[in-house]
Design a protein around this motif. Structure first.
Motif, mmCIF file in Angstrom:
data_model
loop_
_atom_site.group_PDB
_atom_site.id
_atom_site.type_symbol
_atom_site.label_atom_id
_atom_site.label_comp_id
_atom_site.label_asym_id
_atom_site.label_seq_id
_atom_site.Cartn_x
_atom_site.Cartn_y
_atom_site.Cartn_z
ATOM 1 N N PRO A 111 65.987 4.569 -14.656
ATOM 2 C CA PRO A 111 65.589 5.774 -15.405
ATOM 3 C C PRO A 111 66.778 6.380 -16.145
ATOM 4 O O PRO A 111 66.604 7.011 -17.192
ATOM 5 C CB PRO A 111 65.087 6.714 -14.314
ATOM 6 C CG PRO A 111 64.796 5.865 -13.139
ATOM 7 C CD PRO A 111 65.666 4.664 -13.229
ATOM 8 N N LYS A 117 66.876 5.451 -19.777
ATOM 9 C CA LYS A 117 65.605 5.576 -20.494
ATOM 10 C C LYS A 117 65.801 6.064 -21.925
ATOM 11 O O LYS A 117 65.233 5.503 -22.877
ATOM 12 C CB LYS A 117 64.702 6.524 -19.713
ATOM 13 C CG LYS A 117 63.333 6.754 -20.311
ATOM 14 C CD LYS A 117 62.481 7.535 -19.321
ATOM 15 C CE LYS A 117 61.232 8.088 -19.971
ATOM 16 N NZ LYS A 117 60.432 8.858 -18.999
ATOM 17 N N THR A 118 66.604 7.097 -22.088
ATOM 18 C CA THR A 118 66.725 7.661 -23.444
ATOM 19 C C THR A 118 67.402 6.669 -24.382
ATOM 20 O O THR A 118 67.007 6.538 -25.544
ATOM 21 C CB THR A 118 67.527 8.975 -23.412
ATOM 22 O OG1 THR A 118 68.726 8.740 -22.688
ATOM 23 C CG2 THR A 118 66.728 10.086 -22.787
ATOM 24 N N VAL A 161 63.357 0.529 -18.327
ATOM 25 C CA VAL A 161 63.005 1.951 -18.253
ATOM 26 C C VAL A 161 62.544 2.297 -16.845
ATOM 27 O O VAL A 161 62.858 3.345 -16.307
ATOM 28 C CB VAL A 161 61.916 2.294 -19.290
ATOM 29 C CG1 VAL A 161 61.332 3.673 -19.036
ATOM 30 C CG2 VAL A 161 62.480 2.191 -20.692
ATOM 31 N N ASN A 162 61.816 1.369 -16.258
ATOM 32 C CA ASN A 162 61.338 1.592 -14.906
ATOM 33 C C ASN A 162 62.450 1.401 -13.882
ATOM 34 O O ASN A 162 62.624 2.203 -12.975
ATOM 35 C CB ASN A 162 60.173 0.645 -14.635
ATOM 36 C CG ASN A 162 59.693 0.719 -13.207
ATOM 37 O OD1 ASN A 162 59.515 1.812 -12.681
ATOM 38 N ND2 ASN A 162 59.486 -0.427 -12.591
ATOM 39 N N GLN A 182 64.731 4.321 -25.316
ATOM 40 C CA GLN A 182 63.763 4.957 -26.220
ATOM 41 C C GLN A 182 64.340 5.072 -27.627
ATOM 42 O O GLN A 182 63.632 4.858 -28.613
ATOM 43 C CB GLN A 182 63.372 6.333 -25.691
ATOM 44 C CG GLN A 182 62.376 6.237 -24.536
ATOM 45 C CD GLN A 182 62.071 7.591 -23.921
ATOM 46 O OE1 GLN A 182 62.906 8.512 -23.975
ATOM 47 N NE2 GLN A 182 60.894 7.720 -23.339
ATOM 48 N N SER A 207 56.577 4.727 -22.278
ATOM 49 C CA SER A 207 57.726 5.340 -21.623
ATOM 50 C C SER A 207 57.689 6.858 -21.752
ATOM 51 O O SER A 207 58.242 7.564 -20.923
ATOM 52 C CB SER A 207 59.035 4.785 -22.211
ATOM 53 O OG SER A 207 59.205 5.271 -23.519
ATOM 54 N N THR A 212 56.297 8.578 -13.572
ATOM 55 C CA THR A 212 57.119 7.559 -12.912
ATOM 56 C C THR A 212 56.255 6.646 -12.046
ATOM 57 O O THR A 212 56.471 5.446 -12.001
ATOM 58 C CB THR A 212 58.180 8.214 -11.997
ATOM 59 O OG1 THR A 212 58.197 9.602 -12.264
ATOM 60 C CG2 THR A 212 59.519 7.592 -12.226
#
Lengths: 163, 972
Positions: free
Chosen positions: B553, B556-557, B549-550, B560, B587, B592
Motif C-alpha cells: 500500500p 499505491k500513489t 497496490v495490494n 496510481q 485501486s 483494502t
C-alpha cells in the motif's frame, strides 16, 4: 524408400524417382529444399541427416549427388550401399559412367533403376541379374532391328525382281 | 555427345538434348522447348501415321521436357499406343511415360489398364515385368482396383519365372501400401511365406520385403514367417563369404537380405519356441562376434554392409529387450563406434544408443559413455552428429547425472547452432523439472536458459516455471530474489521481464524486507523495462502493478500516478488502455478488503500436463513419444503429486467438469456478459451491484491477469493443425464425415477398424461438456507411442475450447484406456473438432482421424412453455433470416415415438398440445454458449402420405438456425 534424387553439384536435377504419391508442386518444392540442404554440406560430414519427417542418405560420386529419402526405421548404411550398387550398375552398363551418360540416356538410367528398385524396395541385389534383365531388353531390340532391316532388304529385293 | 548408344540410339533426341544444354539462358531454353513442342504437336496431329520409332522418339522428348520441369499436356494417347507395340523399347518408353506422367483421366486409365492386362497375360516374362513395374510405379488406387486381385496369383503360381515373382512381390507391396483394403489376405499368404525358402535369393529378398509390410498389419497371418526367417538368417550368417556367389557383397554374405530378415523379425516378439529362439540368439551373437573380427577388405563398402547388418541386429536386440547379455554387448559395441573415425558410424552409434538408454538392462551401460558423448557435443564438426549427442544425453539422463548433463547442455547452448537451439531449450527445461531435487536449482536453470537463449525460450517454458513456482511454496522466496537479481542486468530478455513481472507481482513481498529490494525499488526496476517491451508484456506488467497496490500500500500513489499518465490512460492499444483505466479505478474505489480478495495470490495450478513435453513431442515427431511419456509419468509422481488443485473462492459453489484455471466454471455466474468485448462495463456493473459478486470479480481479475499471459490458453493443448506434423501413411484414413448417429445421443461406438475401437460417453450441461473417450486395443499386441489430440480447425478454435489430458502411450493388447475431454462452448459453431489418434502397431505408424460428435445442439437446455408463450415468441422471431425451413424426404420409417425420442435427444423440450395439429411436433430450448444464449423454437410437420417432413426453426441468430436445421433434418 520414399524417393531417390540425382543432382549435380550445380543443383541440376538429373533423375528423380518417387515411390509415394506426391503432387508435382510438392515434388518441386521438396527437390529445391533438399538440394539446398545437401549441397550446403561439407565433404567430411556424415552421410545422414534428418529432414522433415524423413531420413536422408546421400553420397557424392564425382559431380553427382545421389540422395535417398527413407523412413524412420530404415537402415541408413544399407541405403548407402543401395546407392553404391546403383552406381556400379550404371558404371557397368555405360562403361565408366559419367554425368553426360545419364543426361543423354536418361531413359536408360530410369530402366536400370526400375530393374534394381521397385516400389522403393530392392528387387534384386545381384548385379548379374539386374544387368541380365537390361541386356535382354537391349538384345530384344537389336533382334527386332535386324528383322526389320531384313524385311526392308527383302522388300527392296522384291521391288527389284518385279522390275 | 557421348558415344554410348547401346541398344537403340535416338539421334533426334540426342540432338535435342544437346541443343537444350547449349542454351545460354533460361529464355533460350524455353524458346527451344516451345519450338520442339510445336513440332511434336504437329507430328502427332499430322495426317501421316507415325511409325513406332518416331512415336517413341517424340514421347521420349516429351518426357525429357517434363523432367526438365515443364508442363506437358499432350502425348498421353501416343504413349498409350506404344504399350501395344511388339517392340520392347517402344513398349518400355510408353510405360516409362505413363509411370512418370499418369493422370487420372478415366478414359486413358482404361486403355492403360488394357495394355497392362495384355502384357500380364502374355506369358512373356520381360513384358510381364514391364507391366508390373508400371503398376508399381503408378501405384494408384485405380491400379489397385484393377490388379490387386491378379497379382497374388502370379506371385504364387508354380510356373512363374523368378524375375516375375520378384516384380510381382514388390508390385503387390506397393499396392498394399496404397490401398490395403483392396489386397485381401487369403490362401496365397501361406504360400508367400514359403517363398522365404526359395532357392533364388532375389526372390527371397523381394518376398521378405512384402512379408514384412504385410506382417505389420496382419501379424497372425504371417506368424509362421518367424521360424523360416530365423533359419534363413542362420544359413546366411554362418555361410562362408563365397558361398552365396553374386549375393555376396564385398565379402559380406547377402547383406540386404540379412537386414530385411532382421527387420521382419522386429514385427514380432521374441520367438516362443525355445529352439527357434536359441538359433536366433546364436545368429545375433555371431553377428556381434563378426564385428570384432578384422575386416576382410579395406573398402568402405565392406564395412558399411557388415555394419548395416550389425546395426539391424542391434535394433532387433533392443526391440526384444529381453536378453540382458546381448543388450550389454550391443552397448559395448556401440561404445566402440562412438570413437570411430567414420563420422557415419559415430552418428549411428549415438542414434542407436538413444534407444538402448531406455532399456532397463542397458541403461547403466549406456551411462558409462557419458564423457565420450559430452566430448562429441564439444568436438563434432557436423551439426547433425551433435544433435544426436544431445538426444543421447537427454535419453541417458537420470537423477544421478542430471546436474552434469543439464550443465553441459547449457554450456553447449551458448554456441549451439541456431537450428537446434529451441529443441535444446525444451530438453533442458524438461530435464531440469524432471530431476529437480532442489527447486532453487530448477529456477536457476530456467533463468539461465532465458539469459543464454531467451529468443528460443518458448512460452511453454516460462509458463511452466511460473506454474511450478506458484505451486511450490518452498521456492517462492528464492525465485523472487533470483528474478530480482537477474532483472538488474542492464539488458535482459523480454521473457525474463515476463517471468520477473509475474513472480514479483505474486511474491515480491517475500523479499521486500530487504532494503535493497524494497517495494519502490522493485517497482522502479520493473518499470524501467516497461517501455522497451511489447504490448503483451506491458499488459502483464500492468497487472503486476495492480498486484503491487495490494501487496505494498505504501507505493499505491506512485503506481496510481503511473497508471494515470497519458501514456497509459490514453494508450493507443486498447488492451493497455483498458487495463490502465480499470486498474486505476479499482485501486481508487475498492476497500483494502476487496482489493485483498480480488488481488489475492494466485491459487496453485491444477495438475496439468507439461505443455513443454507436448511441444517437444510435436517437434520431434512420434518417434520420441515413448521416451517423453516415460518422463511424464515420473514427473507426475515427483512434482505434482502433492499439489492438489485448491479450490478458490469462485469455484467452491460451482461443481464443474472442468479443472481449468481460466475458470470456465465461474462463467456461469456472469454468463450473459460478454467478457472480452465490454470488459470495462463489466467492472462498473460489478460495482453497482455492490459486494455480492466478489467472487465473480475475483475470477474476472484472474481472467484478466492470466489472459494477458495466456498461461492457460487452451491452445497449449490443442495442436495447431497448420504446424502439426502430418505423418503421411499410405492408408491414412481420411477424416470421416461427422457421424449423424451421435446428434441425438451421447453414448456409443464412434469408430472401429481391425485394430482399434473408440467408444464415447458424454454429458453436457449448459455451455460445458465432458466427454469420456475409450480406446480399445482389439489386437493381442501392444500399441506403442499412443497419442490422441483434439484439433479444432481455424475458426472453431475460438468457438470451442477443448481440453484433454494425454493418455498413457502404451495400450496393452486387449486393453482399454480412457481419456477425458473437457469442452466449453464459447460461441455458436458449425464445424466439428477432429480427434486425431496415432500409435505404432508392430512397427507401423497408424493414424486415425475422426470427427468428434460435438455438435451445437449438445449445449441445449430444454425450455418448457405454454402454447401462448410459444406463439408469442414465434412471432417475435419473424425476421426472415431468423427462420430456416427445410422440406425433406423421410429416411427412416415415420414412427411417432421414435421421432419424439429423437427430438428430446436433440436437446429441446417437447411441447405437447401447443400445435393445433396433434401430429406435429413442437420443441423449445436455449443454446448456451459462453458469450451468448440463443433461444430456439422448432416445429416438425410430418406428412405420412408423401413420406416427407417439413422442419421449421426460429432462433435469434441465423447461423444457429441453419446449423440446427442441418443437424436435425438428417435424423428422420
Amino acid at each position: 524408400m520414399r524417393f531417390m534424387l540425382l543432382f549435380s553439384r550445380q543443383g541440376k536435377l538429373r533423375l528423380q524417382k518417387w515411390y509415394t504419391a506426391t503432387s508435382e508442386r510438392e515434388k518441386k518444392k521438396m527437390v529445391r529444399e533438399l538440394m539446398q540442404v545437401v549441397l550446403a554440406r561439407k565433404p567430411k560430414m556424415c552421410s545422414f541427416l534428418e529432414w522433415r519427417d524423413l531420413k536422408i542418405v546421400y553420397k557424392r560420386y564425382a559431380s553427382l549427388y545421389f540422395c535417398c529419402a527413407v523412413e524412420d526405421q530404415d537402415n541408413e548404411l544399407i541405403t548407402l550401399e543401395v546407392i553404391h550398387r546403383f552406381v556400379e550398375l550404371l558404371d557397368k552398363y555405360f562403361g565408366s559412367v559419367c554425368e553426360l551418360d545419364i543426361i543423354f540416356n536418361f531413359e536408360k538410367a530410369y530402366f536400370i533403376l526400375d530393374e534394381f528398385l521397385m516400389g522403393g524396395e530392392i528387387q534384386d541385389t545381384s548385379k548379374k541379374s539386374v544387368l541380365k534383365a537390361i541386356e535382354q531388353a537391349d538384345l530384344l531390340q537389336e533382334v527386332w532391328e535386324k528383322i526389320e532391316n531384313l524385311a526392308k532388304i527383302l522388300e527392296t529385293l522384291a521391288l527389284f525382281i518385279k522390275q | 555427345m557421348p558415344a554410348v548408344s547401346k541398344g537403340d540410339g535416338m539421334r533426334g533426341l540426342a540432338v535435342f538434348i544437346s541443343d537444350i544444354r547449349n542454351c545460354k539462358s533460361k529464355e533460350a531454353e524455353i524458346k527451344r522447348i516451345n519450338k520442339e513442342l510445336a513440332n511434336i504437336r504437329s507430328k502427332f496431329k499430322g495426317d501421316k501415321a507415325l511409325d513406332g520409332y518416331s512415336k517413341k522418339k517424340y514421347v521420349c522428348k516429351l518426357l525429357f521436357i517434363f523432367l526438365l520441369g515443364h508442363d506437358i499436356d499432350f502425348g498421353h494417347m501416343e504413349a498409350v499406343n506404344l504399350l501395344s507395340s511388339n517392340k520392347y523399347t517402344e513398349k518400355q518408353i510408353g510405360y516409362l511415360f505413363i509411370s512418370v506422367l499418369v493422370n487420372s483421366n478415366s478414359e486413358l486409365i482404361r486403355l492403360i489398364n488394357n495394355g497392362i492386362k495384355n502384357d500380364l497375360a502374355s506369358r512373356n516374362p520381360t513384358f510381364m515385368n514391364l507391366a508390373l513395374h508400371c503398376i508399381a510405379n503408378v501405384g494408384s488406387r485405380e491400379m489397385a482396383e484393377a490388379f490387386a486381385g491378379d497379382i497374388p496369383k502370379i506371385l504364387v503360381a508354380g510356373d512363374t519365372m523368378d524375375s516375375v515373382k520378384q516384380s510381382a512381390a514388390l508390385c503387390l507391396l506397393r499396392l498394399y501400401r496404397t490401398s490395403p483394403d483392396l489386397v485381401p489376405m487369403g490362401e496365397w499368404t501361406s504360400r508367400v511365406v514359403h517363398l522365404l525358402n526359395d532357392q533364388h535369393l532375389g526372390v527371397v529378398t523381394a518376398a521378405t520385403s512384402l512379408i514384412t509390410t504385410l506382417a505389420q498389419k496382419n501379424p497372425e497371418e504371417f506368424k509362421t514367417s518367424v521360424s523360416l526367417a530365423v533359419s534363413r538368417l542362420s544359413r546366411i550368417v554362418t555361410s562362408a563369404s563365397t558361398d552365396l556367389q553374386d549375393y555376396t557383397y564385398y565379402f559380406v554374405p547377402a547383406p540386404w537380405l540379412s537386414v530385411k530378415l532382421l527387420r521382419l523379425l522386429q514385427c514380432y516378439p521374441p520367438p516362443e519356441d525355445a529352439a527357434v529362439r536359441g538359433r536366433l540368439t546364436e545368429c545375433l551373437e555371431t553377428i556381434l562376434n563378426k564385428a570384432q573380427e578384422p575386416p576382410k577388405s579395406k573398402k568402405v563398402q565392406h564395412s558399411n554392409a557388415k555394419n548395416a547388418v550389425l546395426f539391424e541386429a542391434i535394433s532387433l536386440i533392443i526391440h526384444h529387450d529381453s536378453e540382458p547379455n546381448l543388450l550389454v554387448r550391443a552397448c559395448n559395441q556401440l561404445g566402440q563406434f562412438l570413437q570411430h573415425r567414420e563420422t557415419n558410424l559415430r552418428y549411428l552409434a549415438l542414434e542407436s544408443m538413444c534407444t538402448l538408454a531406455s532399456s532397463e538392462f542397458s541403461h547403466e551401460a549406456v551411462k558409462t559413455h557419458i564423457e565420450t558423448v559430452i566430448g562429441a557435443l564439444k568436438t563434432e564438426r557436423d551439426v547433425s552428429v551433435r544433435q544426436r549427442a544431445v538426444d543421447l544425453l537427454y535419453a541417458m539422463c537420470d537423477r544421478s547425472n542430471a546436474q552434469q548433463i543439464v550443465a553441459e547442455m547449457l554450456n553447449y547452448l551458448e554456441t549451439a547452432d541456431y537450428s537446434i537451439r529451441e529443441e535444446i531449450v525444451l530438453k533442458v527445461a524438461i530435464l531440469a523439472e524432471k530431476y529437480a531435487v532442489d527447486y532453487t536449482w530448477y529456477v536457476d536453470t530456467i533463468l539461465n536458459l532465458i539469459r543464454i537463449a531467451g529468443d528460443y525460450v518458448s512460452e511453454e517454458v516460462w509458463y511452466r516455471v511460473i506454474q511450478i513456482v506458484i505451486n511450490r511454496e518452498d521456492v517462492q522466496g528464492y525465485a523472487a530474489k533470483t528474478v530480482f537479481e537477474a532483472l538488474q542486468a542492464p539488458a535482459c530478455h523480454e521473457n525474463l521481464v515476463k517471468v520477473g513481472g509475474y513472480i514479483l507481482g505474486e511474491f515480491g513481498n517475500l523479499i521486500a524486507g530487504d532494503r535493497r529490494s524494497s517495494p519502490l525499488i522493485q517497482f522502479n526496476l520493473l518499470h524501467s523495462k516497461f517501455h522497451l517491451c511489447s504490448v503483451p508484456t506491458r499488459a502483464l506488467l500492468l497487472s503486476t502493478y495492480i498486484k503491487f497496490v495490494n501487496l505494498f500500500p505504501e507505493i499505491k500513489t506512485t503506481i496510481q500516478d503511473v497508471l494515470r499518465s497519458d501514456s497509459q490512460l490514453r494508450n493507443a492499444d486498447v488492451e493497455l488502455q483498458q487495463r490502465a483505466v480499470e486498474y486505476l479505478r479499482l485501486s481508487c474505489i475498492a476497500s483494502t478488503d476487496i482489493l485483498a480478495t480480488v488481488l489475492e495470490e494466485m491459487p496453485p495450478f491444477p495438475e496439468r500436463e507439461s505443455s513443454i513435453l507436448a511441444k517437444l513431442k510435436k517437434k520431434k515427431g512420434p518417434g520420441m513419444v515413448s521416451e517423453i511419456e516415460e518422463t511424464k509419468k515420473e514427473r507426475n509422481v515427483e512434482m505434482n503429486g502433492s499439489t492438489e488443485p485448491a479450490t478458490n473462492a469462485s469455484t467452491v459453489s460451482t461443481p464443474s467438469p472442468s479443472t481449468d484455471l481460466l475458470g470456465i466454471e465461474s462463467t456461469a455466474v456472469f454468463n450473459s456478459v460478454p467478457l472480452n468485448s465490454t470488459g470495462g462495463s463489466l467492472l462498473v456493473d460489478v460495482f453497482s451491484e455492490n459486494s455480492a459478486p466478489v467472487a465473480t470479480l475475483a475470477s474476472a481479475a484472474e481472467e484478466n491477469f492470466s489472459s494477458s499471459s495466456d498461461l492457460t490458453s487452451p491452445d497449449n493443448n490443442i495442436d495447431d493443425p497448420a504446424t502439426a506434423v502430418h505423418v503421411s501413411h499410405d492408408d491414412d484414413d481420411d477424416v470421416d464425415e461427422l457421424s449423424d448417429t451421435f446428434v441425438c445421443k451421447n453414448n456409443g461406438v464412434l469408430f472401429e477398424n481391425q485394430l482399434l475401437q473408440i467408444g464415447l460417453k458424454s454429458e453436457f450441461r449448459q455451455n460445458l461438456g465432458r466427454m469420456y473417450v475409450f480406446y480399445g486395443n482389439k489386437t493381442s499386441t501392444q500399441f506403442l507411442s499412443f497419442s490422441s489430440n483434439v484439433i479444432c480447425q481455424d475458426g472453431l478454435k475460438s468457438q470451442l475450447n477443448i481440453q484433454t489430458k494425454p493418455v498413457d502411450p502404451t495400450v496393452e493388447g486387449g486393453a482399454q484406456v480412457q481419456q477425458i475431454l473437457n469442452i466449453e462452448c464459447v460461441s455458436d459453431f458449425t464445424e466439428a473438432p477432429v480427434l486425431n489418434i496415432q500409435f505404432r502397431y508392430g512397427g507401423t505408424l497408424q493414424n486415425v482421424s475422426v470427427k468428434l460428435p460435438v455438435t451445437l445442439n449438445k449445449f441445449f437446455q430444454p425450455t418448457e412453455m405454454t402454447s401462448q408463450d410459444f406463439f408469442q415468441r414465434w412471432k417475435q422471431l419473424s425476421n426472415p433470416q431468423q427462420e430456416v425451413q427445410k422440406i425433406f424426404k423421410a429416411k427412416h420409417p415415420m414412427d411417432t415415438e421414435v421421432t419424439k425420442a429423437k427430438i428430446i435427444g436433440f436437446g429441446v423440450a417437447l411441447l405437447d398440445g401447443v400445435d393445433p395439429n396433434p401430429s406435429n411436433f413442437v420443441g423449445a430450448g436455449v443454446i448456451h454458449t459462453k458469450t451468448i444464449q440463443v433461444g430456439c423454437l422448432l416445429r416438425l410437420e410430418p406428412n405420412t402420405q408423401a413420406q416427407m417432413y417439413r422442419l421449421t426453426l426460429r432462433t435469434s441468430r441465423d447461423t444457429v438456425s441453419q446449423r440446427l436445421c442441418g443437424l436435425l433434418s438428417e435424423q428422420f
